[in-house]
Write an enzyme that holds these catalytic residues in place. Structure first.
Site, short mmCIF file in Angstrom:
data_model
loop_
_atom_site.label_atom_id
_atom_site.label_comp_id
_atom_site.label_asym_id
_atom_site.label_seq_id
_atom_site.Cartn_x
_atom_site.Cartn_y
_atom_site.Cartn_z
N ILE A 187 31.09 -22.64 32.13
CA ILE A 187 32.19 -22.99 31.22
C ILE A 187 33.45 -23.43 31.96
O ILE A 187 34.52 -23.55 31.35
CB ILE A 187 32.53 -21.81 30.29
CG1 ILE A 187 32.97 -20.59 31.09
CG2 ILE A 187 31.35 -21.49 29.38
CD1 ILE A 187 33.54 -19.46 30.24
N LYS A 188 33.34 -23.68 33.25
CA LYS A 188 34.51 -24.10 34.00
C LYS A 188 34.85 -25.56 33.70
O LYS A 188 34.05 -26.32 33.14
CB LYS A 188 34.29 -23.89 35.49
CG LYS A 188 34.11 -22.44 35.89
CD LYS A 188 35.32 -21.60 35.52
CE LYS A 188 35.31 -20.21 36.14
NZ LYS A 188 34.23 -19.36 35.71
N ASN A 189 36.05 -25.98 34.14
CA ASN A 189 36.51 -27.35 33.89
C ASN A 189 35.59 -28.39 34.53
O ASN A 189 35.47 -29.52 34.05
CB ASN A 189 37.93 -27.53 34.41
CG ASN A 189 38.94 -26.67 33.67
OD1 ASN A 189 38.62 -26.06 32.65
ND2 ASN A 189 40.14 -26.60 34.17
#
Length: 382
Positions: A187-189
């Site tokens: 779910i990171k950028n």
């Protein structure tokens, strides 16, 4: 009000793919080379170029990045690491993994990040590293105390799991000269599916981290294939990033400026929508310089508002329960009044690239209704 699937309980955050990742992974699978390969090394080069640094070392997770960075900085038993309690537990577990002692510090309630003074107040003769957490993507400027820390042989090691692409002045996070650790989890950028990167402080440190991530073996996989022997020069772990994960990251990286613009736009949309709402305070991430990873508000009625939002099907969350209050870390508990207050009030709103501004309006409308319900109930009891 009908809640869209983009806001449901399981999607407080959500991976975002651009459509090229599957083909990139398929190419690696077809090659028959699934482990650390030239694809991983290309990912390292591209990350280094993006950040404007000389070197980047890819590992299997953000936690592995923190662990190997601590080892490379020679942090171990008998040493203390100054760290905010307001972070994901992985930060603390990495400190314990090297046998060091976490010294928990408070945060600025407005940013959820440490300040120069909070760090220096916690430094002792046993401090070997300080580990500021770039919470929500917000960069931290510790330049005023870095010379004093360096003079005392204390490493500054940024936990930048939330902050890939953010800037500290004119430079991107990772290019400030400190040891920096990124996470590229789901779910990171920027995602690799799972993965992390360490930005070392020089060639020798990079070589050390590369050796440690390969079980202490000096030779590359290609070099080992050409000989009957290999050399293990020191302690290591199987922490290398696979070509499969690197391929996902390579497919994502060319789209990052679009990612950054989208996330900044969504965060600003939340700021506009929340401006007229009483009973909540938006946690500032400085979107002009940061690529926001979270959108959070504070409310004294957090638990009740959380329950009402969940009942409406909206995926709110809590990031994070303070670590110094966790049973596993009770040995190092200390009074941190700001962190404890914030820990009771934080509410994370749905924030991911699948959202539209209409979804944000729905979230804020539901939040306002929940606050009114809670407020009415409180007035009735009084």
């Amino acid at each position: 009000m009908t809640i869209t699937a983009r806001l449901d309980v399981g999607r407080n955050a959500s991976p975002f793919l651009f459509g090229e990742e599957a083909a990139a992974v398929a190419e690696v699978l077809e090659s028959g080379q699934y482990g650390h390969t030239d694809v991983t090394e290309e990912f390292e080069r591209r990350i280094a170029a993006f950040l404007g640094v000389r070197d980047a070392v890819a590992v299997m997770s953000g936690t592995a990045a923190l662990h190997t960075a601590l080892l490379a900085a020679k942090v171990g038993p008998g040493h203390e690491v100054v760290v905010p309690s307001m972070t994901f537990c992985a930060t603390v577990q990495a400190i314990l993994a090297v046998g060091a002692t976490p010294v928990f510090v408070d945060v600025d309630p407005a940013t959820l990040c440490v300040t120069d003074q909070l760090v220096m107040d916690a430094v002792t003769d046993r401090t070997r590293a300080v580990m500021p957490v770039l919470f929500g993507g917000r960069a931290i400027d510790l330049s005023r105390i870095r010379p004093e820390l360096a003079a005392r042989d204390i490493a500054t090691m940024e936990d930048a799991a939330h902050a890939f692409g953010s800037r500290n002045g004119a430079r991107r996070v990772g290019a400030t000269g400190d040891l920096t650790c990124f996470s590229f989890g789901p779910i990171k950028n920027l995602t690799c599916g799972q993965g992390g990167v360490v930005i070392p402080r020089g060639h020798a440190e990079a070589a050390t981290i590369r050796r440690m991530r390969m079980l202490g073996v000096v030779q590359s996989q290609a070099e080992r294939a050409q000989t009957t022997r290999y050399c293990v020069e020191g302690f290591g772990l199987r922490y290398q990033m696979s070509g499969i994960n690197a391929a996902i990251g390579l497919a994502q990286l060319p789209h990052f400026e679009k990612t950054a613009a989208t996330r900044r736009g969504l965060w600003r949309a939340y700021r506009r929508a929340l401006a007229s709402l009483d009973g909540v305070t938006l946690v500032d991430v400085d979107p002009d310089r940061s690529v926001p990873h979270l959108c959070q508000v504070r409310t004294p009625h957090r638990d009740k508002v959380h329950a009402r939002m969940k009942a409406r099907g909206i995926g709110v969350g809590v990031h994070y329960p303070p670590n110094h209050l966790q049973p596993a870390f009770a040995e190092w508990r200390r009074d941190l009044p700001a962190t404890e207050q914030v820990g009771r009030e934080l509410l994370t709103l749905p924030f991911h690239q699948h959202l539209a501004e209409a979804d944000i309006d729905q979230v804020v409308t539901a939040l306002g209704q929940a606050l009114k319900t809670v407020g009415a109930a409180s007035c009735a009891r009084s």
